[in-house]
Design an enzyme around this catalytic site. Structure first.
Site, PDB file in Angstrom:
ATOM      1  N   LYS A 126     -41.158   7.790  36.274  1.00  0.00           N
ATOM      2  CA  LYS A 126     -40.345   7.332  37.399  1.00  0.00           C
ATOM      3  C   LYS A 126     -39.456   6.216  36.862  1.00  0.00           C
ATOM      4  O   LYS A 126     -39.913   5.109  36.581  1.00  0.00           O
ATOM      5  CB  LYS A 126     -41.243   6.814  38.523  1.00  0.00           C
ATOM      6  CG  LYS A 126     -40.449   6.417  39.761  1.00  0.00           C
ATOM      7  CD  LYS A 126     -41.393   6.154  40.926  1.00  0.00           C
ATOM      8  CE  LYS A 126     -40.646   5.974  42.228  1.00  0.00           C
ATOM      9  NZ  LYS A 126     -39.745   4.825  42.229  1.00  0.00           N
TER      10      LYS A 126
ATOM     11  N   ARG B 116     -27.209   6.645  46.779  1.00  0.00           N
ATOM     12  CA  ARG B 116     -28.064   7.261  47.779  1.00  0.00           C
ATOM     13  C   ARG B 116     -27.727   6.782  49.193  1.00  0.00           C
ATOM     14  O   ARG B 116     -27.831   7.543  50.151  1.00  0.00           O
ATOM     15  CB  ARG B 116     -29.532   6.960  47.484  1.00  0.00           C
ATOM     16  CG  ARG B 116     -30.434   7.645  48.485  1.00  0.00           C
ATOM     17  CD  ARG B 116     -31.868   7.587  48.078  1.00  0.00           C
ATOM     18  NE  ARG B 116     -32.342   6.224  47.996  1.00  0.00           N
ATOM     19  CZ  ARG B 116     -33.558   5.879  47.625  1.00  0.00           C
ATOM     20  NH1 ARG B 116     -34.411   6.811  47.268  1.00  0.00           N
ATOM     21  NH2 ARG B 116     -33.933   4.631  47.587  1.00  0.00           N
TER      22      ARG B 116
ATOM     23  N   LEU C 164     -39.708   8.789  47.902  1.00  0.00           N
ATOM     24  CA  LEU C 164     -40.994   9.389  47.512  1.00  0.00           C
ATOM     25  C   LEU C 164     -42.129   8.597  48.128  1.00  0.00           C
ATOM     26  O   LEU C 164     -42.040   7.377  48.246  1.00  0.00           O
ATOM     27  CB  LEU C 164     -41.153   9.358  45.985  1.00  0.00           C
ATOM     28  CG  LEU C 164     -40.288  10.298  45.156  1.00  0.00           C
ATOM     29  CD1 LEU C 164     -40.374   9.940  43.676  1.00  0.00           C
ATOM     30  CD2 LEU C 164     -40.726  11.744  45.367  1.00  0.00           C
TER      31      LEU C 164
ATOM     32  N   CYS D 263     -42.754 -36.574  17.229  1.00  0.00           N
ATOM     33  CA  CYS D 263     -42.745 -37.719  16.320  1.00  0.00           C
ATOM     34  C   CYS D 263     -41.628 -38.707  16.616  1.00  0.00           C
ATOM     35  O   CYS D 263     -41.534 -39.738  15.970  1.00  0.00           O
ATOM     36  CB  CYS D 263     -42.661 -37.245  14.871  1.00  0.00           C
ATOM     37  SG  CYS D 263     -41.046 -36.599  14.440  1.00  0.00           S
TER      38      CYS D 263
ATOM     39  N   ASP E  23     -41.036  -6.016  43.400  1.00  0.00           N
ATOM     40  CA  ASP E  23     -41.447  -4.678  43.821  1.00  0.00           C
ATOM     41  C   ASP E  23     -42.850  -4.633  44.392  1.00  0.00           C
ATOM     42  O   ASP E  23     -43.129  -3.984  45.390  1.00  0.00           O
ATOM     43  CB  ASP E  23     -41.473  -3.746  42.606  1.00  0.00           C
ATOM     44  CG  ASP E  23     -40.099  -3.269  42.295  1.00  0.00           C
ATOM     45  OD1 ASP E  23     -39.162  -3.748  42.960  1.00  0.00           O
ATOM     46  OD2 ASP E  23     -39.983  -2.434  41.388  1.00  0.00           O
ATOM     47  N   ASP E  24     -43.708  -5.359  43.709  1.00  0.00           N
ATOM     48  CA  ASP E  24     -45.103  -5.327  44.063  1.00  0.00           C
ATOM     49  C   ASP E  24     -45.304  -5.939  45.449  1.00  0.00           C
ATOM     50  O   ASP E  24     -46.001  -5.391  46.304  1.00  0.00           O
ATOM     51  CB  ASP E  24     -45.839  -6.154  43.008  1.00  0.00           C
ATOM     52  CG  ASP E  24     -47.252  -5.735  42.878  1.00  0.00           C
ATOM     53  OD1 ASP E  24     -47.483  -4.517  42.919  1.00  0.00           O
ATOM     54  OD2 ASP E  24     -48.116  -6.618  42.756  1.00  0.00           O
TER      55      ASP E  24
ATOM     56  N   TYR F 164     -43.092  -6.197  47.748  1.00  0.00           N
ATOM     57  CA  TYR F 164     -42.466  -5.316  48.741  1.00  0.00           C
ATOM     58  C   TYR F 164     -43.403  -4.162  49.092  1.00  0.00           C
ATOM     59  O   TYR F 164     -43.635  -3.861  50.262  1.00  0.00           O
ATOM     60  CB  TYR F 164     -41.135  -4.787  48.205  1.00  0.00           C
ATOM     61  CG  TYR F 164     -40.400  -3.920  49.216  1.00  0.00           C
ATOM     62  CD1 TYR F 164     -39.660  -4.489  50.250  1.00  0.00           C
ATOM     63  CD2 TYR F 164     -40.473  -2.525  49.145  1.00  0.00           C
ATOM     64  CE1 TYR F 164     -39.014  -3.698  51.191  1.00  0.00           C
ATOM     65  CE2 TYR F 164     -39.831  -1.727  50.075  1.00  0.00           C
ATOM     66  CZ  TYR F 164     -39.102  -2.315  51.102  1.00  0.00           C
ATOM     67  OH  TYR F 164     -38.474  -1.534  52.027  1.00  0.00           O
ATOM     68  N   ASP F 165     -43.971  -3.547  48.052  1.00  0.00           N
ATOM     69  CA  ASP F 165     -44.911  -2.442  48.291  1.00  0.00           C
ATOM     70  C   ASP F 165     -46.081  -2.893  49.168  1.00  0.00           C
ATOM     71  O   ASP F 165     -46.504  -2.193  50.078  1.00  0.00           O
ATOM     72  CB  ASP F 165     -45.479  -1.913  46.967  1.00  0.00           C
ATOM     73  CG  ASP F 165     -44.524  -0.942  46.295  1.00  0.00           C
ATOM     74  OD1 ASP F 165     -43.548  -0.523  46.954  1.00  0.00           O
ATOM     75  OD2 ASP F 165     -44.746  -0.619  45.117  1.00  0.00           O
TER      76      ASP F 165
END
Ligand code: IVH
Length: 717
Positions: free
Chosen positions: A118, A139, A86, A420, A38-39, A41-42
């Site tokens: 969220k 969606r 959003l 060992c 996600d990060d 991609y953002d």
């Protein structure tokens, strides 16, 4: 592929970035997986937006900035109203700027905001006709989505029938709770499938799967309620006039699940500061939630404000997502280390290409056990999804299978103990060196001497290594046979340190049974479990006489743990005998042994007041609740300690605080829940305090608490 986060320098790099983003988004929405976390991609989309702002004439039609996010799946059911995405903000400053632009659009400040988590899942529209659930639609591209009505009946929180015969569309997020995710992966791998990388991928894959031999549950949280074409006009008008918070209350009254049922319910806030305070609260609670969230959604609450602000083609202008830092990142699995712990357990640990998650650089992550590696089909060189939430040890969730190049190598499991060289007992999920706790004697002795166990000052790791290397100790009991001469013969051991160490070892003999048990390192029992066992059985003899059934009377010990504790005690018997012979205390002060399970009345050893009256169950329940200190100041209370202690409690470790709570008749716990009665919050208390406040649990400062338990303070060990 573009390096996510890199600045886009030219049109070629821009085109590549758009292509990467489109691919990642398509892969994610089609298969529930993506090569970008996600990060990343953002960051990619933000870099694209920056370049586009400077080159508006060169914006590509398929840029992810211009369209509804995730519009890759062909849908055949048109949406009643577009399902929008959003916009994001990432800091208080960006949020404040967003509210300023909202004010400009409305022509005045928004009257009120609604603030809710969220949820990290997939948007879905659920259509109800006269109260009956008739259709589920994803969606899709925002204007039309895929019909996934086959999933009706598998989504907790979306009732087949509403409490009222209304015709409405409920919108919200479908996700898997952590528990549902684990269950889904178990079922899936049992059917020969590859495990899902994370709960969101699992929800996406599950929602769209049609002909599967099995079904696994998911959870729905509603965040929107709107009229359908055949909703009665008056009812439609009412919905259009309702504030968001009212709509949510209505949805809940109809029987739809909303965030109101969680530890982070949607709330309304009147000012920007109130919104930001709620953002901080939700962020603090994030790690303890049983489902994933990736931010906080802030909406203008009133319908009139929403209408005045309007919507763009991609996102409404009356709402924004305040994104939290990602807790998951993709990185490479470079190697697997096999470490032997103090009880002889051989645990695999992933060595990762360093990756920053939520502010810390992660290089290692837990891999649980060999079976888990096999189940996840992990390979060296794999791209793996790494999860790190709060203070929990990072874990490797799964390989990102479609990023495989074919060069990945199998993970080699050890055939002999990597420490060992002895054989390995692979009989249980967690492998163990056949040499058991003797394999890593240094680790088990250092642990036993630690502050929360026997508390032997001067016996740190280095000293233990010295003793073991000199052949002076081969087990825990040998410590108590050390002589002055032996210690003086060691390097860097002067007269004073020798005398101090001998005195500390001597004092350790008087530690209560709970600490002796903990020092022994009985597998499956940590500090608090050792205390519960010691309080319940009161003496080592009573404990050793107990069978699995009797041990289950202790709170928190179930059918699985009980037999393994019995087996551990048998394994430890020679050591326990040796310790007792060396004069180590084997009783728990203040505790009374359980009455024997007979109907004859006899006085319990050492106690006097508790008599076996045949009601063993009742007695067990009382003790298991930790309430055996009759009339203790904390009788019947469950207490959580958080933050730094001060005043009279300043020197107490967390373990000593927990011991104190239990001496005072209470039950100590490390996590705040509805069952918590009191939270002792010291300086810099964080999420636990916030959670206590949100649950309305009583808080006490360290000083207030010290006063409450004053009678029990002096008897600290
Ligand atoms: S409101 C028109 N509320 O986040 C407003 N969305 O990144 C759009 N999401 O598509 C939705 N939790 O799938 C809203 N409390 C929440 C949400 C939420 C998660 C998702 C939703 C949306 C996506 C946008």
């Amino acid at each position: 592929m573009t390096t996510p986060g890199a600045v886009i320098v030219d049109a070629v790099a821009y085109a590549q970035a758009v292509e990467d983003a489109v691919k990642a988004s398509a892969a994610y929405y089609a298969a529930g997986t993506s090569g970008l976390d996600d990060d990343a991609y953002d960051r990619l989309v933000r870099a694209i937006a920056v370049w586009e702002a400077e080159h508006p004439e060169q914006v590509l039609a398929d840029s992810p900035t211009g369209k509804v996010a995730g519009g890759a799946v062909e849908g055949d059911v048109p949406h009643t109203a577009p399902m929008l995405s959003l916009d994001n903000v990432f800091s208080p400053e960006e949020f404040t700027a967003w509210t300023a632009s909202l004010t400009r659009r409305i022509g005045r400040e928004a009257a009120r905001y609604s603030v809710e988590p969220k949820l990290d899942g997939l948007a879905i529209a659920a259509r109800y006709t006269r109260g009956r659930l008739t259709r589920l639609i994803t969606r899709g591209d925002g204007t039309a989505g895929e019909d996934v009505s086959h999933a009706i009946g598998t989504v907790v929180g979306l009732p087949d029938e509403l409490a009222e015969p209304v015709t409405v569309e409920v919108r919200g997020e479908v996700l898997m709770t952590t528990e549902q995710f684990e269950h889904a992966n178990e079922v899936r791998t049992a059917h020969g499938g590859a495990p899902f990388a994370n709960p969101r991928n699992a929800a996406a894959g599950t929602l769209r799967a049609r002909e599967r031999a099995y079904t696994v549950p998911m959870t729905f949280f509603g965040y929107g309620l709107l009229p359908l074409a055949d909703t009665e006009p008056a009812a439609a008008e009412t919905l259009a006039q309702c504030a968001h918070s009212e709509l949510m209350a209505r949805a809940a009254a109809y029987g739809v699940n909303t965030t109101a049922t969680t530890a982070v319910p949607g709330v309304t806030a009147d000012t920007v500061d109130e919104v930001l305070a709620r953002v901080t609260e939700i962020a603090a609670l994030r790690a303890s939630l049983p489902f994933g969230i990736d931010g906080i959604v802030v909406k203008a609450d009133l319908a009139a404000d929403q209408q005045a602000a309007g919507s763009g083609s991609r996102a409404p202008r009356w709402a924004t997502a305040y994104k939290l830092r990602a807790v998951e990142k993709i990185t490479r699995l470079l190697a697997v280390e096999w470490n032997v712990g103090r009880t002889g357990i051989i645990a695999p640990r992933a060595v990762l290409e360093p990756v920053e998650i939520d502010g810390s650089t992660i290089t290692y992550a837990t891999l649980h056990n060999p079976a888990d590696i096999t189940r996840r089909d992990l390979r060296l060189g794999d791209h793996v999804m790494v999860h790190r939430a709060g203070d929990v040890i990072p874990r490797v969730e799964a390989p990102v299978a479609h990023l495989r190049t074919g060069d990945e190598q199998p993970i080699v499991f050890p055939e002999t103990c990597p420490r060992c060289g002895s054989g390995i007992d692979t009989g249980e999920q967690r492998w163990r060196c056949e040499n058991g706790r003797d394999c890593h004697l240094v680790a088990s002795l250092s642990y036993a001497a630690g502050r929360d166990q026997l508390d032997i000052e001067g016996l740190g790791h280095t000293r233990v290594v010295q003793l073991v290397e000199a052949g002076l100790v081969a087990d825990l009991a040998d410590l108590f046979a050390l002589t002055r001469e032996q210690l003086l013969g060691l390097e860097r051991m002067g007269e004073t340190s020798t005398d101090n160490l001998l005195a500390a070892i001597g004092a350790a003999k008087a530690q209560p049974l709970s600490r002796v048990l903990c020092a022994l390192g009985v597998r499956g029992t940590g500090r608090s479990m050792s205390r519960r066992i010691a309080r319940y059985f009161a003496t080592m003899d009573h404990l050793r006489a107990a069978d699995a059934e009797a041990i289950q009377q202790v709170d928190g010990i179930g059918t699985e743990k009980a037999p393994s504790i019995v087996a551990e005690l048998v394994e430890l018997a020679p050591l326990i005998d040796k310790l007792a012979a060396a004069g180590v205390n084997m009783t728990e002060p203040g505790a009374t042994p359980p009455a024997p399970p007979t109907t004859t009345t006899e006085t319990a050893e050492g106690g006097g007041e508790v008599e076996g009256d045949g009601s063993e169950g009742a007695h067990a329940a009382e003790v298991a609740g930790g309430a055996e200190v009759a009339g203790g100041a904390l009788a019947g209370m469950t207490v959580v300690v958080t933050g730094a202690m001060t005043g009279a409690l300043e020197k107490l470790s967390r373990n000593q605080m927990n011991e104190l709570i239990e001496r005072a008749g209470g039950r100590s716990s490390s996590s705040v829940s509805k069952k918590t009665t009191l939270v002792v919050a010291g300086e810099n208390a964080g999420s636990k305090r916030v959670k206590a406040e949100s649950l309305g649990i009583r808080l006490a400062t360290p000083d207030e608490f010290a006063a409450l338990v004053a009678d029990h303070l002096d008897s600290a060990p």
